[in-house]
Design a protein around this motif. Structure first.
Motif, PDB file in Angstrom:
ATOM      1  N   HIS A   8       0.829  -1.208   0.000  1.00 48.17           N
ATOM      2  CA  HIS A   8       0.000   0.000   0.000  1.00 48.17           C
ATOM      3  C   HIS A   8       0.864   1.260   0.000  1.00 48.17           C
ATOM      4  N   PRO A   9       1.605   1.491  -1.076  1.00 42.73           N
ATOM      5  CA  PRO A   9       2.519   2.646  -1.070  1.00 42.73           C
ATOM      6  C   PRO A   9       1.809   3.985  -0.892  1.00 42.73           C
ATOM      7  N   GLY A  10       0.657   4.140  -1.497  1.00 42.41           N
ATOM      8  CA  GLY A  10      -0.072   5.407  -1.369  1.00 42.41           C
ATOM      9  C   GLY A  10      -0.665   5.591   0.013  1.00 42.41           C
ATOM     10  N   LEU A  11      -1.228   4.528   0.548  1.00 41.12           N
ATOM     11  CA  LEU A  11      -1.800   4.590   1.891  1.00 41.12           C
ATOM     12  C   LEU A  11      -0.697   4.815   2.922  1.00 41.12           C
ATOM     13  N   TYR A  12       0.436   4.152   2.730  1.00 42.09           N
ATOM     14  CA  TYR A  12       1.571   4.358   3.633  1.00 42.09           C
ATOM     15  C   TYR A  12       2.018   5.823   3.581  1.00 42.09           C
ATOM     16  N   ASP A  13       2.067   6.371   2.389  1.00 39.52           N
ATOM     17  CA  ASP A  13       2.436   7.777   2.225  1.00 39.52           C
ATOM     18  C   ASP A  13       1.462   8.679   2.981  1.00 39.52           C
ATOM     19  N   ALA A  14       0.188   8.318   2.949  1.00 44.03           N
ATOM     20  CA  ALA A  14      -0.831   9.117   3.650  1.00 44.03           C
ATOM     21  C   ALA A  14      -0.580   9.136   5.153  1.00 44.03           C
ATOM     22  N   THR A  15      -0.091   8.041   5.699  1.00 43.71           N
ATOM     23  CA  THR A  15       0.157   7.980   7.146  1.00 43.71           C
ATOM     24  C   THR A  15       1.282   8.913   7.555  1.00 43.71           C
ATOM     25  N   LEU A  16       2.130   9.257   6.611  1.00 41.05           N
ATOM     26  CA  LEU A  16       3.287  10.103   6.914  1.00 41.05           C
ATOM     27  C   LEU A  16       3.015  11.579   6.667  1.00 41.05           C
ATOM     28  N   ARG A  17       2.212  11.885   5.663  1.00 41.88           N
ATOM     29  CA  ARG A  17       2.051  13.278   5.244  1.00 41.88           C
ATOM     30  C   ARG A  17       0.817  13.967   5.803  1.00 41.88           C
ATOM     31  N   ALA A  18      -0.237  13.218   6.025  1.00 43.43           N
ATOM     32  CA  ALA A  18      -1.498  13.874   6.356  1.00 43.43           C
ATOM     33  C   ALA A  18      -1.831  13.978   7.838  1.00 43.43           C
ATOM     34  N   PRO A  19      -1.314  13.116   8.708  1.00 42.36           N
ATOM     35  CA  PRO A  19      -1.816  13.145  10.087  1.00 42.36           C
ATOM     36  C   PRO A  19      -1.574  14.460  10.810  1.00 42.36           C
ATOM     37  N   ASP A  20      -2.590  14.903  11.510  1.00 39.86           N
ATOM     38  CA  ASP A  20      -2.480  16.059  12.392  1.00 39.86           C
ATOM     39  C   ASP A  20      -2.132  15.527  13.778  1.00 39.86           C
ATOM     40  N   PRO A  21      -0.953  15.860  14.312  1.00 40.31           N
ATOM     41  CA  PRO A  21      -0.551  15.309  15.605  1.00 40.31           C
ATOM     42  C   PRO A  21      -1.494  15.691  16.743  1.00 40.31           C
ATOM     43  N   GLN A  22      -2.336  16.721  16.531  1.00 37.29           N
ATOM     44  CA  GLN A  22      -3.298  17.121  17.564  1.00 37.29           C
ATOM     45  C   GLN A  22      -4.608  16.340  17.457  1.00 37.29           C
ATOM     46  N   ASP A  23      -4.793  15.604  16.363  1.00 37.08           N
ATOM     47  CA  ASP A  23      -5.997  14.803  16.171  1.00 37.08           C
ATOM     48  C   ASP A  23      -6.028  13.667  17.194  1.00 37.08           C
ATOM     49  N   GLU A  24      -7.149  13.532  17.903  1.00 35.77           N
ATOM     50  CA  GLU A  24      -7.248  12.528  18.974  1.00 35.77           C
ATOM     51  C   GLU A  24      -7.036  11.118  18.454  1.00 35.77           C
ATOM     52  N   GLU A  25      -7.593  10.801  17.281  1.00 35.87           N
ATOM     53  CA  GLU A  25      -7.430   9.459  16.719  1.00 35.87           C
ATOM     54  C   GLU A  25      -5.973   9.190  16.356  1.00 35.87           C
ATOM     55  N   VAL A  26      -5.314  10.180  15.789  1.00 40.36           N
ATOM     56  CA  VAL A  26      -3.906  10.033  15.430  1.00 40.36           C
ATOM     57  C   VAL A  26      -3.072   9.821  16.688  1.00 40.36           C
ATOM     58  N   ARG A  27      -3.359  10.598  17.728  1.00 35.75           N
ATOM     59  CA  ARG A  27      -2.614  10.454  18.988  1.00 35.75           C
ATOM     60  C   ARG A  27      -2.848   9.088  19.621  1.00 35.75           C
ATOM     61  N   ARG A  28      -4.095   8.621  19.579  1.00 36.79           N
ATOM     62  CA  ARG A  28      -4.416   7.309  20.150  1.00 36.79           C
ATOM     63  C   ARG A  28      -3.658   6.208  19.402  1.00 36.79           C
ATOM     64  N   LEU A  29      -3.717   6.266  18.072  1.00 34.37           N
ATOM     65  CA  LEU A  29      -3.054   5.236  17.267  1.00 34.37           C
ATOM     66  C   LEU A  29      -1.544   5.288  17.427  1.00 34.37           C
ATOM     67  N   ALA A  30      -0.987   6.499  17.507  1.00 40.78           N
ATOM     68  CA  ALA A  30       0.457   6.630  17.718  1.00 40.78           C
ATOM     69  C   ALA A  30       0.852   6.026  19.059  1.00 40.78           C
ATOM     70  N   GLY A  31       0.048   6.294  20.084  1.00 44.95           N
ATOM     71  CA  GLY A  31       0.318   5.729  21.405  1.00 44.95           C
ATOM     72  C   GLY A  31       0.238   4.217  21.409  1.00 44.95           C
ATOM     73  N   GLU A  32      -0.784   3.679  20.745  1.00 46.25           N
ATOM     74  CA  GLU A  32      -0.934   2.221  20.688  1.00 46.25           C
ATOM     75  C   GLU A  32       0.212   1.574  19.920  1.00 46.25           C
ATOM     76  N   THR A  33       0.683   2.260  18.880  1.00 43.59           N
ATOM     77  CA  THR A  33       1.798   1.728  18.103  1.00 43.59           C
ATOM     78  C   THR A  33       3.076   1.704  18.928  1.00 43.59           C
ATOM     79  N   VAL A  34       3.338   2.787  19.649  1.00 43.34           N
ATOM     80  CA  VAL A  34       4.527   2.821  20.517  1.00 43.34           C
ATOM     81  C   VAL A  34       4.417   1.728  21.582  1.00 43.34           C
ATOM     82  N   ASP A  35       3.243   1.570  22.185  1.00 45.01           N
ATOM     83  CA  ASP A  35       3.051   0.521  23.193  1.00 45.01           C
ATOM     84  C   ASP A  35       3.326  -0.866  22.625  1.00 45.01           C
TER      85      ASP A  35
END
Length: 198
Positions: free
Chosen positions: A97-124
């Motif tokens: 999924h090269p395009g979808l992977y690219d979207a995960t890098l370029r579009a996320p707003d670090p203040q977005d609650e869903e993005v923060r939740r997913l980032a936290g779960e990934t680090v965990d």
């Protein structure tokens, strides 16, 4: 305007993923999406808040999918095996999924609650995968950063054609992971040595 019957957010996201993966993230526009779904562009506004809203939802979708494949990869595994399988899952996702992977890098707003939740779960998840190396506090987070840098760097270079030599990329990736794992084992050994009473 009422939502078109059969048109929902999962359908829109799937179509956006197909465009992104085959033609590139920049080709994901409301016009291209409407054309693919055989609807008028205004119909999409019932589900997404313009192009920026679409890109944001696509980024969250991509982060969810990446987290899912990494989670599945480490189930029942630990130590080197867990790290290797997590790494392979990450790179396989970026390849599939090269395009979808690219979207995960370029579009996320670090203040977005869903993005923060997913980032936290990934680090965990990655911290748990690294538990066998008995890294504590900052050392564990440095290791997570190192692994992320390794996986993202390799995936990005591969996507952009950065590996021009005719060598097997999977062999290169395995050697890279083996080197990282050797470093983790050394960190664990040093931590044990430093904790011994003198």
């Amino acid at each position: 305007m009422s939502p078109r019957i059969g048109l929902d957010l999962p359908t829109i996201l799937q179509a956006a993923v197909e465009i992104a993966d085959t033609r590139g993230l920049e080709e994901v526009t409301l016009a291209s999406l409407a054309q693919k779904l055989a609807v008028r562009s205004p119909s999409l506004y019932n589900h997404v808040n313009g192009l920026s809203g679409l890109r944001s939802k696509l980024a969250v979708h991509g982060l969810e999918q990446l987290l899912h494949v990494m989670t599945q990869a480490v189930v029942g595994r630990s130590g080197d095996d867990a790290v290797r399988e997590l790494g392979k899952a990450y790179v396989a996702f970026a390849r599939a999924h090269p395009g979808l992977y690219d979207a995960t890098l370029r579009a996320p707003d670090p203040q977005d609650e869903e993005v923060r939740r997913l980032a936290g779960e990934t680090v965990d998840l990655v911290v748990r995968a690294l538990q066998a190396y008995e890294l504590k506090d900052d050392a564990a987070l440095h290791a997570v950063r190192g692994l992320r840098s390794l996986l993202h760097g390799f995936s990005s270079l591969e996507q952009r054609g950065g590996f021009g030599l005719p060598l097997d990329l999977d062999v290169s990736f395995r050697l890279l992971l083996d080197t990282f794992l050797a470093g983790l084992h050394e960190m664990k050994r040093r931590a044990k040595t430093e904790s011994k009473p003198t």
